[in-house]
Design a protein around this motif. Sequence first.
Motif, PDB file in Angstrom:
ATOM      1  N   SER A 187       0.810  -1.216   0.000  1.00 50.89           N
ATOM      2  CA  SER A 187       0.000   0.000   0.000  1.00 50.89           C
ATOM      3  C   SER A 187       0.846   1.270   0.000  1.00 50.89           C
ATOM      4  CB  SER A 187      -0.946   0.011   1.202  1.00 50.89           C
ATOM      5  OG  SER A 187      -0.208   0.120   2.393  1.00 50.89           O
ATOM      6  N   ASN A 188       2.088   1.189   0.435  1.00 46.07           N
ATOM      7  CA  ASN A 188       2.953   2.379   0.333  1.00 46.07           C
ATOM      8  C   ASN A 188       4.115   2.134  -0.629  1.00 46.07           C
ATOM      9  OD1 ASN A 188       4.604   0.800   1.877  1.00 46.07           O
ATOM     10  ND2 ASN A 188       4.589   2.091   3.680  1.00 46.07           N
ATOM     11  N   ASN A 189       3.873   1.314  -1.616  1.00 47.35           N
ATOM     12  CA  ASN A 189       4.855   1.024  -2.665  1.00 47.35           C
ATOM     13  C   ASN A 189       6.170   0.499  -2.091  1.00 47.35           C
ATOM     14  OD1 ASN A 189       3.186   1.623  -4.775  1.00 47.35           O
ATOM     15  ND2 ASN A 189       3.911   3.714  -5.036  1.00 47.35           N
TER      16      ASN A 189
HETATM   17  C1  NAG Z   1       2.702   3.823  -5.791  1.00 50.05           C
HETATM   18  O1  NAG Z   1       3.256   3.934  -7.090  1.00 50.05           O
HETATM   19  C2  NAG Z   1       2.296   4.107  -8.113  1.00 50.05           C
HETATM   20  C3  NAG Z   1       3.017   4.078  -9.431  1.00 50.05           C
HETATM   21  O2  NAG Z   1       4.188   4.844  -9.406  1.00 50.05           O
HETATM   22  C4  NAG Z   1       1.558   5.428  -7.862  1.00 50.05           C
HETATM   23  O3  NAG Z   1       0.560   5.613  -8.854  1.00 50.05           O
HETATM   24  C5  NAG Z   1       0.910   5.396  -6.483  1.00 50.05           C
HETATM   25  O4  NAG Z   1       0.309   6.645  -6.200  1.00 50.05           O
HETATM   26  C6  NAG Z   1       1.941   5.090  -5.418  1.00 50.05           C
HETATM   27  N1  NAG Z   1       1.274   4.932  -4.154  1.00 50.05           N
HETATM   28  C7  NAG Z   1       1.738   5.479  -3.021  1.00 50.05           C
HETATM   29  C8  NAG Z   1       0.951   5.215  -1.786  1.00 50.05           C
HETATM   30  O5  NAG Z   1       2.742   6.187  -2.998  1.00 50.05           O
END
Ligand code: NAG
Length: 333
Positions: A187-189
Amino acid sequence: MMREAVLVFALCVLSLSVAQDCPLPTNPDIETVLPPLLVESDGPQSYSPNVTGSVQYVCLVQGSMIDTYNGVSLIARFTPNPGEPETSRILDMECGSGTWSGRTGSLDPPPPSAIDAPPRTDCYRCREGFGGDTRCRECSNVCNSGLMRCTGSGSTDCCLSFAANGQCNPTTNCTSSSGPNYVATESNNFTCTCNLTCSAGYTVNSDCTGCDFTSICDKDTPCMNGGQCIQYSPPDNYTCNCTGTGYEEELNCTDLILSPSPSPSLVLSSPPAPLPSPLFGASSPPSPSPSPICTVRYCDSCQNSSCCKTCSSGSYLNPDGCTCGKVEKAAQI
Ligand SMILES: *[C@@H]1O[C@H](CO)[C@@H](O)[C@H](O)[C@H]1NC(C)=O
Ligand SMILES: *[C@@H]1O[C@H](CO)[C@@H](O)[C@H](O)[C@H]1NC(C)=O
Ligand SMILES: *[C@@H]1O[C@H](CO)[C@@H](O)[C@H](O)[C@H]1NC(C)=O
Ligand SMILES: *[C@@H]1O[C@H](CO)[C@@H](O)[C@H](O)[C@H]1NC(C)=O
Ligand SMILES: *[C@@H]1O[C@H](CO)[C@@H](O)[C@H](O)[C@H]1NC(C)=O
Ligand SMILES: *[C@@H]1O[C@H](CO)[C@@H](O)[C@H](O)[C@H]1NC(C)=O
Ligand SMILES: *[C@@H]1O[C@H](CO)[C@@H](O)[C@H](O)[C@H]1NC(C)=O
Ligand SMILES: *[C@@H]1O[C@H](CO)[C@@H](O)[C@H](O)[C@H]1NC(C)=O
């Protein structure tokens, strides 16, 4: 001299390592790498390809920083030259010193099994000849947790999460790289972020190890009877704005303002006429005789000239042990 040399060397190493990986290729990047690949696959002529729409990634090799890559395989639709029919091909691209180049020999019609398949991210090479149609040479299963990626330099160079600065972490969780209370999830990449929550009046401190006290106004709501709390620094320094509440500024707006009408002089010089006192029925209501005289309001008997011993009915001894507070606003009217 020596220090400069070391510095220059360090900067070179730094810029090399930073410049190594590339962000995902743009359409112009792909248009640049296509002509030599087309020459090899379609024949020696000049090409001016135009990539139309977005590309589909088949294989992604993670770089050492977040959102950077070491290699990709992708399916692109393009016209080889203006006016020519659109074609769809799969190709491999590799990043060197921050620049994308195409791998010659990789340009093929896309295999049906790769079309619309989700991209493979657990790869340390993306090349024709590896991993069947996905062109993925897999990371070792030592990387099979967290982000489930390796960085491309070897099958066991795991990239399991990203530090706050975007650097790949070779650790499963963020505790060792960033500190306690840091977590990385989908969820936080998979970026290690502080996941500590604090109650009202407290905020997470800068290293995410605990909660810092923010405001006594939020924490204790010290101003009673609708008084407004004004916070100063340090955090325990505040005043109450008791304007309009009918209570005085001191003592957290608990001290009732005396009505000026009855007789102000009386108020300061002697205790107010004792109210019928069911609570202190034992003492003789008309005059608490032998105690010294004091000027403390709502005082029944004084300790000395400035300190009250027993407060009158309907009021109470303040924590300072010498003054009396009265909460019943109705008594004023
Ligand atoms: C995670 O990465 C995606 C693609 O780069 C992006 O669209 C998304 O907003 C990101 N999510 C967070 C929680 O940072
Ligand atoms: C590439 O194709 C798009 C859409 O077909 C078109 O709008 C654009 O002008 C083309 N670009 C070039 C350089 O031919
Ligand atoms: C995180 O990793 C550290 C060391 O690698 C380990 O001691 C700890 O138990 C792990 N914590 C969780 C929640 O997995
Ligand atoms: C943070 O912690 C809460 C509670 O422990 C949990 O529900 C939440 O999923 C965590 N957030 C992330 C990004 O891991
Ligand atoms: C509290 O804040 C006020 C207003 O800023 C200041 O004048 C006063 O010195 C502060 N008191 C303490 C104890 O710091
Ligand atoms: C105190 O409160 C009154 C009434 O709400 C307001 O008019 C006044 O400006 C306030 N004073 C300060 C110092 O905030
Ligand atoms: C005012 O409120 C604060 C915070 O609740 C408390 O610590 C303090 O003792 C109170 N002062 C008086 C005089 O009641
Ligand atoms: C009055 O009594 C209080 C509490 O015993 C004491 O702190 C204070 O100093 C006394 N004041 C005088 C003027 O004697």
